[in-house]
Design an enzyme around this catalytic site. Sequence first.
Site, PDB file in Angstrom:
ATOM      1  N   ASN A 170      53.980 -31.759   6.706  1.00  0.00           N
ATOM      2  CA  ASN A 170      54.324 -32.126   5.321  1.00  0.00           C
ATOM      3  C   ASN A 170      53.312 -33.078   4.667  1.00  0.00           C
ATOM      4  OD1 ASN A 170      55.213 -34.213   6.917  1.00  0.00           O
ATOM      5  ND2 ASN A 170      57.197 -34.457   5.905  1.00  0.00           N
ATOM      6  N   ALA A 222      49.875 -29.988  12.933  1.00  0.00           N
ATOM      7  CA  ALA A 222      50.861 -28.906  12.878  1.00  0.00           C
ATOM      8  C   ALA A 222      50.139 -27.563  12.763  1.00  0.00           C
ATOM      9  CB  ALA A 222      51.777 -29.108  11.677  1.00  0.00           C
ATOM     10  N   GLY A 262      57.406 -36.388  13.408  1.00  0.00           N
ATOM     11  CA  GLY A 262      58.044 -35.077  13.323  1.00  0.00           C
ATOM     12  C   GLY A 262      59.542 -35.216  13.499  1.00  0.00           C
ATOM     13  N   GLU A 299      57.772 -41.613  14.773  1.00  0.00           N
ATOM     14  CA  GLU A 299      58.164 -41.592  13.352  1.00  0.00           C
ATOM     15  C   GLU A 299      58.959 -40.316  13.162  1.00  0.00           C
ATOM     16  OE1 GLU A 299      57.701 -43.856  11.107  1.00  0.00           O
ATOM     17  OE2 GLU A 299      56.231 -45.158  12.054  1.00  0.00           O
ATOM     18  N   LEU A 300      60.281 -40.429  13.091  1.00  0.00           N
ATOM     19  CA  LEU A 300      61.133 -39.236  13.177  1.00  0.00           C
ATOM     20  C   LEU A 300      61.909 -38.986  11.881  1.00  0.00           C
ATOM     21  CD1 LEU A 300      62.272 -39.934  16.856  1.00  0.00           C
ATOM     22  CD2 LEU A 300      60.256 -38.694  16.047  1.00  0.00           C
ATOM     23  N   ARG A 334      59.355 -35.296  -4.500  1.00  0.00           N
ATOM     24  CA  ARG A 334      57.963 -35.321  -4.047  1.00  0.00           C
ATOM     25  C   ARG A 334      57.822 -34.343  -2.893  1.00  0.00           C
ATOM     26  NH1 ARG A 334      54.506 -39.345  -1.012  1.00  0.00           N
ATOM     27  NH2 ARG A 334      56.438 -40.077  -0.124  1.00  0.00           N
ATOM     28  N   CYS A 354      60.159 -37.138   4.943  1.00  0.00           N
ATOM     29  CA  CYS A 354      61.123 -37.832   5.800  1.00  0.00           C
ATOM     30  C   CYS A 354      61.843 -38.942   5.042  1.00  0.00           C
ATOM     31  CB  CYS A 354      60.394 -38.413   7.004  1.00  0.00           C
ATOM     32  SG  CYS A 354      58.988 -39.408   6.507  1.00  0.00           S
ATOM     33  N   SER A 375      55.601 -45.667  -0.206  1.00  0.00           N
ATOM     34  CA  SER A 375      54.541 -45.513   0.795  1.00  0.00           C
ATOM     35  C   SER A 375      53.254 -46.209   0.370  1.00  0.00           C
ATOM     36  CB  SER A 375      54.247 -44.030   1.011  1.00  0.00           C
ATOM     37  OG  SER A 375      55.408 -43.368   1.419  1.00  0.00           O
TER      38      SER A 375
HETATM   39  P1  NAP Z   1      58.399 -30.816  14.300  1.00  0.00           P
HETATM   40  O1  NAP Z   1      58.889 -29.433  14.444  1.00  0.00           O
HETATM   41  O2  NAP Z   1      58.984 -31.858  15.169  1.00  0.00           O
HETATM   42  O3  NAP Z   1      56.810 -30.721  14.486  1.00  0.00           O
HETATM   43  C1  NAP Z   1      55.978 -31.842  14.373  1.00  0.00           C
HETATM   44  C2  NAP Z   1      54.760 -31.653  15.256  1.00  0.00           C
HETATM   45  O4  NAP Z   1      55.180 -31.567  16.612  1.00  0.00           O
HETATM   46  C3  NAP Z   1      53.973 -30.367  14.975  1.00  0.00           C
HETATM   47  O5  NAP Z   1      52.619 -30.617  15.211  1.00  0.00           O
HETATM   48  C4  NAP Z   1      54.543 -29.415  16.020  1.00  0.00           C
HETATM   49  O6  NAP Z   1      53.673 -28.358  16.362  1.00  0.00           O
HETATM   50  C5  NAP Z   1      54.708 -30.358  17.191  1.00  0.00           C
HETATM   51  N1  NAP Z   1      55.693 -29.911  18.172  1.00  0.00           N
HETATM   52  C6  NAP Z   1      56.777 -29.126  17.990  1.00  0.00           C
HETATM   53  N2  NAP Z   1      57.452 -28.990  19.147  1.00  0.00           N
HETATM   54  C7  NAP Z   1      56.768 -29.700  20.079  1.00  0.00           C
HETATM   55  C8  NAP Z   1      56.966 -29.949  21.472  1.00  0.00           C
HETATM   56  N3  NAP Z   1      58.016 -29.462  22.130  1.00  0.00           N
HETATM   57  N4  NAP Z   1      56.073 -30.745  22.101  1.00  0.00           N
HETATM   58  C9  NAP Z   1      55.023 -31.267  21.456  1.00  0.00           C
HETATM   59  N5  NAP Z   1      54.784 -31.067  20.130  1.00  0.00           N
HETATM   60  C10 NAP Z   1      55.655 -30.303  19.458  1.00  0.00           C
HETATM   61  O7  NAP Z   1      58.596 -31.367  12.830  1.00  0.00           O
HETATM   62  P2  NAP Z   1      58.202 -30.668  11.468  1.00  0.00           P
HETATM   63  O8  NAP Z   1      59.218 -29.634  11.168  1.00  0.00           O
HETATM   64  O9  NAP Z   1      56.784 -30.259  11.480  1.00  0.00           O
HETATM   65  O10 NAP Z   1      58.314 -31.896  10.462  1.00  0.00           O
HETATM   66  C11 NAP Z   1      59.495 -32.228   9.845  1.00  0.00           C
HETATM   67  C12 NAP Z   1      60.159 -33.408  10.499  1.00  0.00           C
HETATM   68  O11 NAP Z   1      59.229 -34.497  10.584  1.00  0.00           O
HETATM   69  C13 NAP Z   1      61.308 -33.921   9.678  1.00  0.00           C
HETATM   70  O12 NAP Z   1      62.380 -34.237  10.513  1.00  0.00           O
HETATM   71  C14 NAP Z   1      60.740 -35.185   9.034  1.00  0.00           C
HETATM   72  O13 NAP Z   1      61.720 -36.118   8.666  1.00  0.00           O
HETATM   73  C15 NAP Z   1      59.837 -35.686  10.097  1.00  0.00           C
HETATM   74  N6  NAP Z   1      58.827 -36.589   9.540  1.00  0.00           N
HETATM   75  C16 NAP Z   1      58.936 -37.911   9.812  1.00  0.00           C
HETATM   76  C17 NAP Z   1      58.028 -38.805   9.256  1.00  0.00           C
HETATM   77  C18 NAP Z   1      58.126 -40.269   9.536  1.00  0.00           C
HETATM   78  O14 NAP Z   1      57.169 -40.986   9.206  1.00  0.00           O
HETATM   79  N7  NAP Z   1      59.203 -40.768  10.110  1.00  0.00           N
HETATM   80  C19 NAP Z   1      56.998 -38.329   8.437  1.00  0.00           C
HETATM   81  C20 NAP Z   1      56.917 -36.958   8.187  1.00  0.00           C
HETATM   82  C21 NAP Z   1      57.843 -36.094   8.757  1.00  0.00           C
HETATM   83  P3  NAP Z   1      53.818 -26.930  15.629  1.00  0.00           P
HETATM   84  O15 NAP Z   1      53.376 -27.134  14.240  1.00  0.00           O
HETATM   85  O16 NAP Z   1      52.929 -26.055  16.405  1.00  0.00           O
HETATM   86  O17 NAP Z   1      55.268 -26.546  15.733  1.00  0.00           O
END
Ligand code: NAP
Length: 484
Positions: free
Chosen positions: A155, A180, A232, A254-255, A281, A287, A444
């Site tokens: 994102n 990602a 993520g 950061e979840l 946004r 997140c 941010s």
């Molecule tokens: P995600 O599915 O958890 O993926 C995030 C990253 O982790 C990607 O690079 C993904 O690779 C990788 N990944 C997925 N499964 C994995 C595994 N089992 N082992 C190691 N790496 C793995 O999250 P997303 O859907 O991309 O992002 C959305 C989430 O991120 C939302 O929950 C959002 O709130 C959170 N987020 C949090 C923050 C913060 O600062 N707290 C900021 C931004 C986003 P692939 O792309 O290959 O699947």
Amino acid sequence: MTEPEPHSGVYVDGAWRAGSDGRTFEVRNPADDSVLATLADASAPDASDALAAAAAAQSSWGATPVGTRAGLLRELHNAVLERAEEFADLITAESGKTLADARGEVGYGAQFLAWFADQASQLPHGEHYTDPAGAVRILTQYRPVGPCLLITPWNFPLAMITRKLAPALAAGCTSVVKPAAQTPLTAVRLVELLHELGLPAGVVNLLSTTRAVEVSEAVFASPALRKVSFTGSTGVGSALLRAGAERVVNSSMELGGDAPLIVFDDAEPDHLDQVLVAKLRNSGQSCIAANRILVQDASADAFVEALAERFHALRVGAGRAEGTDVGPLIDDAAVRKVSRLVDEAVAAGARIAAQAPLPEGPGSYYPPTLLVDVPGECAIAREEIFGPVACVSRFKDEADAIRTANATQAGLASYVFTQDLSKALRVGTALDFGIVGVNRGFVSTAAAPFGGIKTSGLGREGGLHGLDEYLECQYLSLPVNSPT
Ligand code: NAP
């Protein structure tokens, strides 16, 4: 060093390479599903090589003068800003966000490079004192934690990397970066710039891949890994914590969030602009997006009416198109997830108070939607929506607002809108969230500590303590009177 092959996607030990098993993958534009590039698809052997290169480079990078490390970050900052339009266009192409949002991200992402270059010059210098009994001379010094695995989401393809990589480089840590699968092109461009700036081999390694699990398992298999920093979803974050538990790998997480946005009766008249920023946004895929909008009873009807007007007027379309307010979601699966949440809520009695029209043709679009009267048991009232859907509910008084806002396991961002500053401080302090925006929908900045509590994560990125995540304290115990 070998010259980079444009867009090979895998960068190990200072050279671009094809993935070890020759596989490739396509990166697509969510606005029209066109193919933007084909990249090498890293697998386990590439990941092992990347970590080995990071481990081999660790001691020399850690010993590189901090002024040199900070200088590189400043050069990278300037290089990114000189190419701001190129980066914005790339971010829009691969993530779908509007050009305005992408330009904002370039500025925000570059901030971390400058901020940590400055912070590096104030690295903790250590202390020297004696214990109260006067028996021990205590010397402390700070060392880089060691080779890091940095995993980022789609994102914010630039800012989520610089938020980790800048403090890692400043602190003297080497890294393996895994962007990602849907948005690796911005990461590739950033690493190309680092290469052109003469970054020593092995200090930063990049794994573009569709095989996240295989690659991260290969990295975790090596005892050389000393830190994982992940942004993520909460599910993947907790799986990574389990993976690192055996060897006690230092972890920053950061979840996901579930941000409440509280509007009191005495909110400033122009608060609606801020509410829209907090909600829309990046098409709501943030997140810290306002996930639950809570409005005080007396002003709720007027609020919904005014917000409905704004939602009706939103222009949905390709991020690159002139005048677009809301771009596509990242992919069709994201559209299906948001549709399911809305459909379930409507079937349970929620009312759609406004919905913006969709563009004709292909693309992963979901219409910005304003939902009211959402029954509390619906999934949309409890899950991170991650789309352009605003759910508005009512509250009676301060206590009611705080209770409802805190009724979640997540604890990342929250928002309070009131003109009464003492009320804002009182409510903000009572909110169980790492971030509280007061009369602001945009919180941010590299200068602030970003991070959550409860299931939203561990540690902080940015701010005055962002470097600490990449440093370890060492204590040297010396006799007060040195033996002769
Ligand atoms: P995600 O599915 O958890 O993926 C995030 C990253 O982790 C990607 O690079 C993904 O690779 C990788 N990944 C997925 N499964 C994995 C595994 N089992 N082992 C190691 N790496 C793995 O999250 P997303 O859907 O991309 O992002 C959305 C989430 O991120 C939302 O929950 C959002 O709130 C959170 N987020 C949090 C923050 C913060 O600062 N707290 C900021 C931004 C986003 P692939 O792309 O290959 O699947």
